[in-house]
Design a protein around this motif. Structure first.
Motif, PDB file in Angstrom:
ATOM      1  N   ASN A  89     -78.445 -21.280  44.685  1.00 10.53           N
ATOM      2  CA  ASN A  89     -79.453 -20.793  43.754  1.00 10.53           C
ATOM      3  C   ASN A  89     -80.562 -20.190  44.619  1.00 10.53           C
ATOM      4  O   ASN A  89     -81.322 -20.913  45.268  1.00 10.53           O
ATOM      5  N   TYR A 147     -72.474 -28.542  40.333  1.00 12.08           N
ATOM      6  CA  TYR A 147     -72.656 -27.110  40.059  1.00 12.08           C
ATOM      7  C   TYR A 147     -73.637 -26.856  38.921  1.00 12.08           C
ATOM      8  O   TYR A 147     -74.369 -25.878  38.923  1.00 12.08           O
ATOM      9  N   SER A 204     -79.572 -15.568  39.723  1.00  7.85           N
ATOM     10  CA  SER A 204     -80.049 -16.419  40.815  1.00  7.85           C
ATOM     11  C   SER A 204     -78.916 -17.098  41.575  1.00  7.85           C
ATOM     12  O   SER A 204     -79.127 -17.647  42.657  1.00  7.85           O
ATOM     13  N   VAL A 205     -77.699 -17.060  41.027  1.00  9.50           N
ATOM     14  CA  VAL A 205     -76.569 -17.774  41.633  1.00  9.50           C
ATOM     15  C   VAL A 205     -75.730 -16.832  42.496  1.00  9.50           C
ATOM     16  O   VAL A 205     -75.410 -15.714  42.095  1.00  9.50           O
ATOM     17  N   VAL A 214     -77.196 -26.997  40.384  1.00  7.16           N
ATOM     18  CA  VAL A 214     -77.614 -25.755  41.042  1.00  7.16           C
ATOM     19  C   VAL A 214     -77.935 -24.684  40.007  1.00  7.16           C
ATOM     20  O   VAL A 214     -78.942 -23.976  40.100  1.00  7.16           O
ATOM     21  N   ALA A 215     -77.102 -24.542  39.009  1.00  4.10           N
ATOM     22  CA  ALA A 215     -77.337 -23.539  37.962  1.00  4.10           C
ATOM     23  C   ALA A 215     -78.656 -23.790  37.242  1.00  4.10           C
ATOM     24  O   ALA A 215     -79.372 -22.834  36.886  1.00  4.10           O
ATOM     25  N   ALA A 258     -68.394 -22.267  40.181  1.00  4.69           N
ATOM     26  CA  ALA A 258     -69.579 -21.475  40.513  1.00  4.69           C
ATOM     27  C   ALA A 258     -69.505 -20.078  39.922  1.00  4.69           C
ATOM     28  O   ALA A 258     -70.516 -19.536  39.443  1.00  4.69           O
ATOM     29  N   TYR A 296     -70.897 -18.853  36.410  1.00  3.49           N
ATOM     30  CA  TYR A 296     -72.303 -18.488  36.256  1.00  3.49           C
ATOM     31  C   TYR A 296     -72.549 -17.059  36.737  1.00  3.49           C
ATOM     32  O   TYR A 296     -73.365 -16.331  36.158  1.00  3.49           O
ATOM     33  N   MET A 314     -72.259 -22.910  46.519  1.00  3.11           N
ATOM     34  CA  MET A 314     -72.907 -22.272  45.378  1.00  3.11           C
ATOM     35  C   MET A 314     -74.406 -22.328  45.623  1.00  3.11           C
ATOM     36  O   MET A 314     -74.977 -23.416  45.748  1.00  3.11           O
TER      37      MET A 314
END
Length: 327
Positions: free
Chosen positions: A130, A199, A227-228, A202-203, A217, A220, A128
């Motif tokens: 970003n 996760y 952005s993901v 990262v989000a 993942a 999102y 995942m």
């Protein structure tokens, strides 16, 4: 009721169990699925089967397996749904054979030959990314890229001692790449205690890359967080199939079989995917027609031997701790 809660202090009692005491026509469901998913399918089942009420005990797969084993002489549960197939296999003596009419839709490798469990869904290990946190705004293409020094401190990995999905990903990775690359990836990473911390990190922009599960993942991406991005590593990735089983000696076998068939059915599996993005194992459900996710046949999957992976757990985790300690 109080006795049941005391016996399951590690569990969260939800839904109908809080609303009424167990009756003769009740079926007791042990589940490690999330509260919202469990509540939704229980509500649907009870609407279709008004003579049957479902009592739910929810906890982690490992805790529920130990509880089922401890209750073997006097089972309090009827059905388990759902947890890692490798874990279920390790406790298969606790389950009752049953060949559901729904099982023909599930590939043979995800069914017990003795009918002791049936695969329901699978997690896919993904990266995942970003893109706002990734160097140059570029996601890695595969596992080997993560050994590059530019990713140091930007990767987050759930501790495989506590996350079964992370254990599968890292065990598979250790077989796929060279020992040096594997060790460097770990040294580049920040280790967290839970899957969600990875996760969500990262989000939230705390990290650039998480080793995580596809469904986690994708929520999102589906929520339009631009952005993901999901990366299916070029070298291949790994599956963490999950399944369900009837508890041996359960007191409500007829009701449990009805619930089993319901949970395995195409309509229910389809609805679970639509709401929670958990990829079904049924071959008659194509998730690519309902989402931006690829069909499973279009993902390069590296097969892992579940029994070997389970047997190697203690040694693998010992080596893992040594590498982490040497960071």
């Amino acid at each position: 009721m109080l006795k049941r809660v005391q016996l399951a202090c590690i569990s969260i009692m939800i839904g109908p169990l809080l609303q009424h005491p167990a009756q003769a026509a009740d079926v007791v469901l042990y589940s490690s699925n999330d509260v919202e998913t469990v509540a939704k399918v229980v509500e649907q089942f009870e609407k279709q089967n008004p003579a049957i009420k479902v009592s739910v005990v929810r906890a982690g797969t490992g805790a529920l397996m130990q509880r089922i084993k401890a209750e073997a002489a006097n089972p309090l549960g009827d059905i388990f749904w759902s947890g890692g197939i490798s874990t279920i296999s390790a406790f298969q003596d606790q389950f009752q054979p049953y060949n559901s009419p729904e099982e023909s839709a599930v590939p043979a490798q995800y069914r017990s030959k003795q009918g002791l469990w049936l695969g329901t869904n699978t997690h896919v290990s993904v990266l995942m990314a970003n893109l706002r946190q990734a160097p140059g705004g570029q996601a890695p293409k595969g596992w080997n890229d993560l050994a590059d020094p530019k990713w140091k401190g930007k990767i987050v990995i759930p501790d495989p001692q506590f996350s079964s999905a992370s254990y599968v990903a890292l065990y598979g990775l250790s077989k796929l790449v060279s020992p040096g690359v594997y060790a460097q990836i770990i040294r580049n990473a920040v280790i967290v205690g839970t899957t969600s911390a990875a996760y969500q990190g990262v989000a939230n922009g705390e990290f650039a890359i998480a080793v995580t599960m596809e469904y986690a993942a994708y929520q999102y991406v589906a929520g339009q967080l631009d952005s993901v991005k999901l990366v299916y590593p070029a070298e291949g990735t790994f599956l963490s199939p999950e399944g369900m089983a009837l508890i041996r000696g359960g007191k409500h076998p007829s009701e449990a079989r009805k619930l089993f068939d319901f949970l395995a059915s195409k309509p229910v599996q389809t609805e679970i995917f639509k709401s929670a993005f958990r990829r079904p194992l049924r071959i008659d459900i194509d998730v690519s027609k309902m989402s931006a996710l690829p069909a499973l046949d279009n993902i390069k999957v590296i097969a892992l031997d579940a029994s070997q992976m389970e047997a190697a757990r203690a040694e693998f985790l010992s080596q893992w701790r040594q590498i982490v300690a040497s960071k």
